[in-house]
Design a protein around this motif. Structure first.
Motif, PDB file in Angstrom:
ATOM      1  N   CYS A 126       0.846  -1.183   0.000  1.00  0.00           N
ATOM      2  CA  CYS A 126       0.000   0.000   0.000  1.00  0.00           C
ATOM      3  C   CYS A 126       0.887   1.241   0.000  1.00  0.00           C
ATOM      4  O   CYS A 126       1.774   1.390   0.847  1.00  0.00           O
TER       5      CYS A 126
ATOM      6  N   ASP B  73      -0.223   4.328   0.454  1.00  0.00           N
ATOM      7  CA  ASP B  73      -0.741   5.359   1.349  1.00  0.00           C
ATOM      8  C   ASP B  73      -0.637   4.988   2.819  1.00  0.00           C
ATOM      9  O   ASP B  73      -0.774   5.874   3.670  1.00  0.00           O
ATOM     10  N   CYS B  74      -0.446   3.714   3.140  1.00  0.00           N
ATOM     11  CA  CYS B  74      -0.216   3.334   4.526  1.00  0.00           C
ATOM     12  C   CYS B  74       1.181   3.789   4.953  1.00  0.00           C
ATOM     13  O   CYS B  74       2.113   3.825   4.149  1.00  0.00           O
TER      14      CYS B  74
ATOM     15  N   HIS C 246      -7.934  -2.676   4.285  1.00  0.00           N
ATOM     16  CA  HIS C 246      -8.441  -1.613   3.419  1.00  0.00           C
ATOM     17  C   HIS C 246      -9.939  -1.728   3.153  1.00  0.00           C
ATOM     18  O   HIS C 246     -10.438  -1.043   2.252  1.00  0.00           O
TER      19      HIS C 246
ATOM     20  N   HIS D 293      -7.098   4.032  -0.674  1.00  0.00           N
ATOM     21  CA  HIS D 293      -5.655   3.854  -0.696  1.00  0.00           C
ATOM     22  C   HIS D 293      -5.231   3.239  -2.030  1.00  0.00           C
ATOM     23  O   HIS D 293      -5.988   2.511  -2.669  1.00  0.00           O
TER      24      HIS D 293
END
Length: 439
Positions: free
Chosen positions: A154, A156-157, A172, A178
């Motif tokens: 991921c 965006d994590c 998610h 994301h």
């Protein structure tokens, strides 16, 4: 009437002090740094503004205290800082070498933008190598939550952790916006949330409806999870599955043949890419394994498609109301195929207000975020954005002016901001202004 001589002399002295303070400010601050760092080693005497000043006529003025800090600009006119040293005094007390140290220290304290850029040039190669190292597969390819194959990542994590397909879907399920990637054996390729099994559940705040057939959903998720296990069995990394995209023009069976490479440069151009859903990705199907239709979601970060699972309860509300509960604004009211997030509509309103961004420019930005290489391949919802943004602004105005819980139609001017400059009776005009100002 003239001022008393004592008061006039004080004003002249303060004016001289301001001028001398502005001239010697940088040098004195640098002197303070030098005195703190190398004062003991060099045996330098304290600066005049930091110690009792020796009077020219003779002796030290005992009325001024022996302060350790420079006076700030607000309190420099105190009696104890009545005389501020000039550059000549600094030269005579410290010497030319000490003054050079003062100026160097002052330049260090007050760095400009070029100084920061010089420091960046020394670290540029290290920064670039560090960024490139994060693009590849790390040494530990296990999932961050289990010991399964961690081939999903991921963006965006925090920290871009690796996940297996099962944990990527679980993490998610409440974060569908994301951006995820999958390791192909050579690089991380962009993937969509529906490929790991993320679905959009309505009616229960994003949770699965208890009246649905949960066994069939679990069977589909288990089948998807087994694909990653089988692909990683017997090898460290799953094989590369990237298939290059060969665009085709309308009515042609192939794109670049060896026979028509020469002489066809004007007819075949890379700009003539057909409008498809995902040129370099996997386009979502119309329905998933459970016959759930896919929905196009327009967010402030991208456009994405997810299968929608409606609530199966008897006393459920209309589909558009269920979308509003999840902060999705539908573009239609019966057969809903496109929704806009509240965050997207608010972001467009502020971009239009502050940056003067038009609807066309804003949607082109969303298409570029979704597919930077081929933005024209992203579905066009420009007309829907213009219409929905007008509806959203009308709802926001009614909410701000208190018409949300009142069954009352706003009158003329009731949703306008108060202007103190406009002529208004009882505010900036008397009640009898017509008779009073008629003549």
């Amino acid at each position: 009437m003239s001022q008393p001589p004592r008061k006039k002399a004080k004003r002249v002295r303060e004016t001289i002090q301001r001028a001398e303070y502005n001239v010697s400010r940088h040098a004195r601050v640098g002197a303070q740094v030098v005195q703190r760092d190398i004062g003991r080693t060099a045996g330098i005497a304290p600066l005049a503004s930091l110690a009792p000043r020796t009077n020219i006529e003779g002796g030290a003025d005992e009325s001024r205290d022996n302060g350790d800090n420079l006076p700030d600009q607000a309190g420099m006119y105190d009696d104890r800082y009545e005389f501020i040293p000039t550059l000549d005094e600094i030269r005579s007390r410290w010497g030319k070498v000490c003054l050079k140290f003062c100026l160097m220290s002052s330049a260090y304290c007050f760095k400009n933008q070029n100084s920061f850029l010089q420091e960046f040039l020394a670290r540029r190669a290290m920064y670039l190598n560090r960024i490139l190292d994060a693009e590849g597969l790390p040494t530990d390819i296990e999932c961050s939550l289990c010991h399964g194959p961690g081939i999903w990542r991921c963006k965006d994590c925090l920290g871009k952790p690796l996940y297996c397909r099962c944990h990527c879907r679980e993490v998610h399920q409440k974060h569908p916006f994301h951006r995820i990637q999958r390791w192909t054996g050579r690089y991380f390729a962009e993937r969509s949330m529906w490929e790991v099994g993320v679905r959009l559940f309505l009616g229960h705040n994003g949770n699965c409806c208890p009246n649905l057939n949960l066994q069939s959903l679990a069977a589909d998720e288990l089948r998807l999870d087994q694909l990653d296990v089988n692909s990683a069995a017997g090898e460290d990394h799953p094989p590369a599955e990237h298939i290059p995209y060969l665009p085709r023009a309308a009515g042609q069976s192939a794109w670049l043949h060896e026979d028509n490479i020469e002489g066809e440069e004007d007819n075949i151009m890379w700009e003539d890419i057909p409008d498809s859903s995902a040129p370099f990705g996997r386009s979502p199907p119309k329905t998933d394994e459970q016959d759930n239709h896919f929905l196009l979601i327009v967010d402030a970060s991208q456009l994405l498609s997810l299968p929608v699972v409606y609530c199966a309860c008897e006393a459920t509300s209309d589909p558009d109301m269920q979308f509003l509960d999840l902060q999705f604004f539908p573009s239609s009211f019966k057969e809903i195929k496109t929704v806009f997030t509240f965050r997207c509509l608010d972001d467009f309103r502020l971009s239009n207000l502050e940056c003067k961004t038009s609807a066309y420019q804003y949607f082109q930005r969303l298409r570029r975020l979704t597919n930077p290489a081929f933005p024209n391949s992203v579905p066009n919802r420009y007309a829907e954005l213009r219409r929905v943004s007008r509806q959203w602004r009308n709802l926001k105005l009614r909410k701000w002016f208190g018409f949300s819980h009142r069954m009352e139609t706003p009158g003329r001017g009731q949703m306008a901001l108060f202007c103190a400059a406009c002529p208004q009776t009882g505010v900036n005009l008397p009640a009898d202004w017509q008779e009073k100002y008629s003549e």
